[in-house]
Design an enzyme around this catalytic site. Sequence first.
Site, short mmCIF file in Angstrom:
data_model
loop_
_atom_site.label_atom_id
_atom_site.label_comp_id
_atom_site.label_asym_id
_atom_site.label_seq_id
_atom_site.Cartn_x
_atom_site.Cartn_y
_atom_site.Cartn_z
N ASP A 204 1.01 -1.06 0.08
CA ASP A 204 -0.13 0.06 0.01
C ASP A 204 0.92 1.26 0.04
O ASP A 204 1.83 1.33 0.76
CB ASP A 204 -0.80 -0.16 1.22
CG ASP A 204 -1.94 1.13 1.33
OD1 ASP A 204 -2.89 1.05 0.47
OD2 ASP A 204 -1.97 1.94 2.18
N GLU A 272 1.56 -0.04 -4.86
CA GLU A 272 0.72 0.88 -5.32
C GLU A 272 1.33 2.24 -5.35
O GLU A 272 1.83 2.70 -4.40
CB GLU A 272 -0.52 0.95 -4.19
CG GLU A 272 -1.58 2.02 -4.60
CD GLU A 272 -2.43 2.33 -3.42
OE1 GLU A 272 -3.39 2.78 -3.72
OE2 GLU A 272 -1.87 2.12 -2.15
#
Length: 539
Positions: A204, A272
């Site tokens: 993330d 990401e």
Amino acid sequence: MTLKTDENWWRGAVIYQIYPRSFQDSNGDGIGDLAGIIPRLDHIADLGADAIWLSPFFTSPMKDFGYDVSDYCDVDPMFGTLADFDALIARAHDLGLRVMIDLVLSHTSDQHPWFRESRQNRSNPKADWYVWADPKPDGTPPTNWLSIFGGSSWQWDARREQYYLHNFLISQPDLNFHNPAVQEAVLDVARFWLARGVDGFRLDTINFYFHDKYLRDNPALPKELRNDSIAPGVNPYNHQLHLFDKNQPENLEFLRKLRAVMKPFGAAAVGEVGDAQRGLEIMAEYTSGGDKVQMCYPFEMLQPKRLTADAVVQTFARMAAAAPDAWPCWSYSNHDTVRHITRWNLSADAAKAYTVLLACLRGSICLYQGEELGLPEAEIAFEDLQDPYGIEFWPEFKGRDGARTPMVWQSDNRMGGFTQAEKAWLPVSPSHLPLAAGAQGGEGSMLDHYRRVLAFRRTHASLRDGAQVHLQAVGEAVSFLRQDGAETLFCAINLGAGDATLALPEGDWQAIGADLGGIAPEGKTVVLGPWQLCLAQKV
């Protein structure tokens, strides 16, 4: 079952994203859990995926639904136990599915023991584990940096008489990666899960790990350059060029350390990259050279505007200019964006054409749960919203809950087979029920199309790891060649509602992919009607 050792398993892999809260509830509390996922893994294996990515299931106060972690090495009771996780790993591996988990390393929950200790005073052992800074002489925050969730990214703490950095919610303080002890602690988290059998990580906000140690202000971004894939026009975050609060060069060395930790396990990571201006270039930087993460997904195919043939060509040109060996992981939808069926206002034929494109482009791909059913964005009333981002920016932006509603397995009950509870954590959308997995077994359904497309991709080695050349846009159609060894494929997909005429490359070609909707060329040309495609193999 032990999966075959292959350190390059991730190249061209199809990764299926599971949002655990919404996949399958096993205990009747209206919330999905790990035990519920296990019997549904057959659906993913039958689809033709290579791996699953589990969104966070760690212990958390759930202010941001698991992306605020208070214990990296345990399962939140809401989702089950470590034993449930072990059982999930075992079943996935039995089915030939690898398991990737979502590591949120840039920040923790403010309930994490590390932060509770850090905020006590300026001299405790973890005092420097988070990003603390003194106020300016007038008491205002140290920099002009903004939070993605709105307002300043600095929050005053009276105990330390300092501000702490939070790029997201106030309850999500940022870790200080300039501290070697912090880096080692999060690497230990990776080691814990690798030893437990995971095959990799989705990382993330991978470009948020480090901040500028000199705490310099971000410059303003001209209005014509502003862009945001989640909430266009409503978030002042996009009024800045984010030079100093993320994307720092120190991140490269940390990613090398993480790669070294993963290597003995044959594990892979997909990062990401949250950057509207330089996402492709950062992705290329992070995945090139073979010593950092294997793949990243930028947001070029998660934009509000429909992906056009020209945009595909420009995207790959930018990537090639940044790093020829960059490896992307493409996706159209995920838990943070409006589902692409709705976002791009796609008909069933258009959605099927885009699916073929995704499977034929060079790179790995992520499919988001329910995408294979053709689910549109669910309509959520304000009183049912759970997403703090949606609540903050309502009504101009309705949040992310419309993409997070429960998966529908059956069409014959109002809960879609997701739960036996009277009420789920988010409403089951009535518009989704006719599209339930159990109602889509027949030929021509969206689920059938996805199965056929992924089977086609597996059949052709050039689509998994081959070169991609002669990429061009002809009107609204995009065409290219995929090459691997003796195999050369011609792929042409019309991404528009008009006709397009394309010339075949030199050589003799045999039409393939008829069961995907592919049409045969006529001599040396192919005429594509709206959303039509042509797939051919050189003979």
